[in-house]
Write an enzyme that holds these catalytic residues in place. Structure first.
Site, PDB file in Angstrom:
ATOM      1  N   SER A  33      54.430  79.763  85.609  1.00  0.00           N
ATOM      2  CA  SER A  33      54.104  81.001  85.988  1.00  0.00           C
ATOM      3  C   SER A  33      54.744  81.007  87.564  1.00  0.00           C
ATOM      4  O   SER A  33      53.879  81.508  88.285  1.00  0.00           O
ATOM      5  CB  SER A  33      52.619  81.220  86.056  1.00  0.00           C
ATOM      6  OG  SER A  33      52.249  81.262  84.657  1.00  0.00           O
ATOM      7  N   ARG A  38      46.679  72.996  81.927  1.00  0.00           N
ATOM      8  CA  ARG A  38      46.111  73.125  80.749  1.00  0.00           C
ATOM      9  C   ARG A  38      47.342  72.483  79.841  1.00  0.00           C
ATOM     10  O   ARG A  38      48.401  73.128  79.839  1.00  0.00           O
ATOM     11  CB  ARG A  38      45.380  74.299  80.387  1.00  0.00           C
ATOM     12  CG  ARG A  38      44.388  74.769  81.215  1.00  0.00           C
ATOM     13  CD  ARG A  38      43.797  76.211  80.667  1.00  0.00           C
ATOM     14  NE  ARG A  38      44.700  76.875  80.373  1.00  0.00           N
ATOM     15  CZ  ARG A  38      44.666  77.867  79.221  1.00  0.00           C
ATOM     16  NH1 ARG A  38      43.377  78.145  78.883  1.00  0.00           N
ATOM     17  NH2 ARG A  38      45.445  78.831  78.965  1.00  0.00           N
ATOM     18  N   ASP A  66      53.657  83.406  82.358  1.00  0.00           N
ATOM     19  CA  ASP A  66      52.363  83.694  81.820  1.00  0.00           C
ATOM     20  C   ASP A  66      52.323  85.350  81.407  1.00  0.00           C
ATOM     21  O   ASP A  66      51.394  85.621  80.549  1.00  0.00           O
ATOM     22  CB  ASP A  66      51.282  83.274  82.747  1.00  0.00           C
ATOM     23  CG  ASP A  66      51.202  83.751  84.116  1.00  0.00           C
ATOM     24  OD1 ASP A  66      52.301  84.166  84.574  1.00  0.00           O
ATOM     25  OD2 ASP A  66      50.092  83.505  84.990  1.00  0.00           O
TER      26      ASP A  66
HETATM   27 MG    MG Z   1      46.555  81.568  83.976  1.00  0.00          MG
END
Ligand code: MG
Ligand code: ADP
Length: 452
Positions: free
Chosen positions: A144, A80, A198
């Site tokens: 992450s 994203r 994250d």
């Molecule tokens: Mg996530």
């Protein structure tokens, strides 16, 4: 729902066996917590441990951070890009967001291929949202995966997880790798101000307006957690000690002192990271569907369920998704029509009610084990920070598994009640939606303001 389960005796016996196999007992919980503490201690001291306990180089926000930032969120199925605005009064809002699906060939090709895809996505996001390509804009990168961080905007990748294997990236500084890709794509006005995990983004985003939040957890494709640790406890720390606390990214997905089944062993063996991420492989969304599929395949082979069907969803590795389990467990109708539809769509028609009930129970075995282990690990962090549970603790949790799986949160809360009785009220689990994206922007703002 009152349904008599006229299952064959052998099937009932096998069901009882599975119940025991997947149960995380009170005794298991206490053992896991003890082992968790011991691995935390070792990780903080720099000894060999399944918990890496990585210092995150992050300050807690003051709430007056201001400005617009681009945030990248990479670490699962979707990548994203977000534009986030902080108003200087403790509020953060997402102005624009685009999701890009990462193809397997990009996840498992070369590093250049993966990061070219990322840079291309940033470029199209900037064009679509009319973000100037002349004015400098700060970017926060939520990445992450296990990273050994060396400062707020630098860190080397230790190992890929969650199915990523892009070559030539392990051991490299992720920010440099990203900068090089931005350069290749002619993006010259974007400055990477912060690299964050994250979990850390989630904790920072939640604690921005909930001061009692002191744990960030991910329950999505993968699983991990972070919390603020006293500098004096981080005995492996060799740098200057300017602050009293630092957020520690535990990388709890790799915790390996857990009771495992033959099904878990199969999954581990077939994965690209055998022997690693053992907790993640019992808990996170990437694996729950596959665990259930392994169990059902076993039942099929024993001729106990879905007899006489050809190749179907239960024959294809990773063909059954955690989303499907959500749908199955969420079907509370008398005739289990949703489950019926799902099975018909996947090549299994005319199924009797007992088999549908059994399928639902099997989902529950797998999901409840995941929720109980997650809650146990959270309890371990809480008792580490606050052994007598004197304070309130809010846990910010990001991830579709926690958000969408029916009953998941309730099962986690049951564990707190079993362990802490009345004091369980002091623990609040709160969804931190978009935590990783917003949190990264807040971290970038903190980094940018401390630079100024
Ligand atoms: Mg996530
Ligand atoms: P990520 O962890 O990749 O950043 P998410 O937090 O959205 O993204 O988690 C995605 C994972 O959550 C999927 O891989 C899937 O395993 C799981 N998931 C997605 N939808 C559902 C659902 N409806 N119920 C349970 N789990 C889900």
């Amino acid at each position: 729902m009152a349904i008599s389960t006229n299952l064959p005796v052998a099937c009932k016996e096998f069901e009882n066996y599975l119940n025991k196999l997947f149960n995380i007992s009170d005794c298991d919980i206490r053992t896991i917590i003890k082992d968790f503490h011991s691995e935390m201690q070792k990780g903080l001291s720099g000894y060999e441990s399944s918990l890496k306990m990585i210092p995150a180089f992050v300050d807690r926000p003051k709430g007056n951070e201001k400005g617009k930032f681009i945030a990248l969120d990479l670490g699962g199925t979707n990548f994203r890009v977000l534009e986030v605005e902080l108003d200087g009064k403790g509020n953060s809002s997402v102005l624009a967001v685009s999701k890009f699906v990462i193809k397997k060939k990009d996840m498992q090709g070369t590093g250049d291929q993966l990061f070219d895809f990322i840079a291309d996505s940033i470029k199209s996001f900037m064009q679509e949202n009319s973000i100037s390509c002349d004015k400098q804009i700060e970017l926060a990168f939520t990445f992450s995966f296990p990273v050994e961080q060396t400062n707020i905007a630098a860190g080397t990748l230790i190992v890929w997880t969650k199915g990523f294997t892009a070559k030539g990236v392990v051991g490299e500084d992720i920010v440099i790798v990203l900068n090089e890709a931005l350069k290749r794509k002619g993006i010259s006005n974007v400055k990477v101000a912060a690299l964050a995990n994250d979990t850390v983004g989630t904790l920072v985003a939640k604690s921005y307006n909930v001061p009692s939040c002191d744990i960030g957890v991910i329950l999505g494709t993968g699983s991990n957690a972070c919390y603020p640790e006293k500098m004096s406890n981080i005995t492996k720390w060799r740098g200057v000690r300017k602050k009293d606390n630092m957020i520690i990214n535990m990388e709890w997905g790799n915790f390996d002192k857990l009771p495992i089944t033959t099904y878990d062993k199969e999954i581990d063996k077939a994965s690209p990271n055998t022997g690693r991420q053992r907790l993640e492989k019992l808990v996170s969304g990437m694996y729950l569907g596959e665990i259930l599929r392994q169990v059902i395949s076993d039942l099929i082979q024993r001729d106990l369920i879905f007899k006489d069907y050809g190749t179907n969803v239960f024959h294809k590795p990773y063909g059954l998704l955690t989303e499907h389990m959500s749908l199955i467990e969420g079907d509370n109708s008398d005739n289990l029509g949703e489950i019926e539809n799902f099975l018909v769509e996947n090549g299994i028609a005319n199924i009797n009610l007992h088999s549908k009930v059994l399928l639902k129970k099997l989902c529950h075995l797998v999901s409840a084990r995941s929720a109980r282990i997650s809650a146990t690990a959270i309890s371990a962090i809480i008792t580490w920070m606050d052994p007598e549970l004197k304070k309130n603790h809010t846990v910010g949790i990001d991830g579709s598994l926690f958000e969408k799986y029916p009953g998941f949160k309730g099962i986690m809360e049951e564990v707190f009640e079993e362990l802490f009785k009345d004091k369980a009220k002091k623990i609040t689990l709160e969804l931190a939606k978009d935590g990783s994206g917003k949190g990264a922007a807040i971290i970038a703002a903190v980094a940018a303001s401390s630079e100024k």
